[in-house]
Design an enzyme around this catalytic site. Structure first.
Site, mmCIF file in Angstrom:
data_model
loop_
_atom_site.group_PDB
_atom_site.id
_atom_site.type_symbol
_atom_site.label_atom_id
_atom_site.label_comp_id
_atom_site.label_asym_id
_atom_site.label_seq_id
_atom_site.Cartn_x
_atom_site.Cartn_y
_atom_site.Cartn_z
ATOM 1 N N ASP A 1 4.476 -5.769 -8.036
ATOM 2 C CA ASP A 1 5.245 -4.757 -7.309
ATOM 3 C C ASP A 1 4.351 -3.593 -6.918
ATOM 4 O O ASP A 1 3.461 -3.201 -7.676
ATOM 5 C CB ASP A 1 6.387 -4.268 -8.209
ATOM 6 C CG ASP A 1 7.434 -3.489 -7.448
ATOM 7 O OD1 ASP A 1 7.454 -3.564 -6.199
ATOM 8 O OD2 ASP A 1 8.252 -2.806 -8.091
ATOM 9 N N ASN B 1 13.828 -11.701 -0.578
ATOM 10 C CA ASN B 1 12.832 -11.175 0.362
ATOM 11 C C ASN B 1 13.119 -11.550 1.808
ATOM 12 O O ASN B 1 12.553 -10.945 2.732
ATOM 13 C CB ASN B 1 11.426 -11.647 -0.014
ATOM 14 C CG ASN B 1 10.847 -10.936 -1.215
ATOM 15 O OD1 ASN B 1 9.939 -11.436 -1.883
ATOM 16 N ND2 ASN B 1 11.368 -9.747 -1.533
#
Length: 229
Positions: A17, A65
């Site tokens: 991340d 995503n």
């Protein structure tokens, strides 16, 4: 009195991340953050091999995503293809076995073809297993595993575990998340039931093999009781 030998992680997973924030801090395009993130993957995979990890699982593209802008998804697919093309020979030579968890066949045919070629070329390797989560979500994985278990007989925790995408990997020991966020984001929820969690403020593009080593050293100091005392 002899010293207690520290526990050693066999299987580490990483939620990578912070690519976007890394780029934003430097007033750079988000795509460049993803590019630097791929470079970090390359370094960490080499580090995992050198540290003797049996398995490294990385969260590359989640089922959520797809909600990102089309140009960002396209950039991620392009980077994935470049990574496979540029690093596959090194994986083969280093004995790394590539594994995909999730439904990668939802990607475009050229991406699927590259992935399958990489799987075939590394299938016989016996070194570190690199499991890449592509179009992966843990809720989806558990639902698929439960359905497969039910088709074969009784649904038990053991029968579900046997149908998980990671069934051929060692149990998950350590789950790392970068960038300061402290949540699992639908990643390896079943496998993480008794895994140790490690959160770091380091943004993914800045994460190195040394950071991986630090996390594994922290893991080695922990006492794992699995619900007991």
């Amino acid at each position: 009195m002899s010293e207690v030998e520290p526990i050693r992680a066999r299987h580490v997973a990483i939620i990578m991340d912070g690519n976007g924030r890394w780029a934003k801090k430097r007033h750079m395009p988000r795509a460049l953050g993803h590019q630097r993130g791929v470079e970090a993957v390359r370094k960490v995979v080499r580090g995992a091999r050198d540290l003797g990890l049996e398995a490294l699982t990385i969260y590359a593209f989640s089922t959520e995503n797809w909600r990102r802008p089309d140009d960002e998804v396209s950039d991620l697919m392009t980077l994935m293809k470049r990574f496979i093309l540029s690093d596959l020979d090194e994986f083969v030579e280093a004995g790394i076995r590539l594994k995909i968890i999730g439904d990668y066949k939802a990607f475009k045919p050229d991406v699927v073809e590259l992935i399958e070629q990489a799987l075939v070329r590394t299938a016989a390797n016996t070194g570190t297993a690199l499991a890449v989560a592509l179009n992966y979500g843990s809720h989806d994985e558990i639902a698929r595993a439960a359905s497969a278990a039910a088709a074969k007989g009784a649904i038990t925790s053991q029968s579900i575990a046997a149908e998980l995408d990671t069934a051929d990997l060692p149990p998950l020991d350590l789950l790392i998340r970068t960038s300061g966020e402290e949540r699992l984001s639908n990643f390896l929820l079943w496998q993480a039931a008794y895994a140790e969690l490690y959160f770091t403020d380091v943004l993914w593009p800045d994460f190195t093999a040394d950071h991986l080593k630090e996390a594994m050293e922290a893991f080695a100091t922990r006492e794992r009781r699995y619900g007991g005392r």
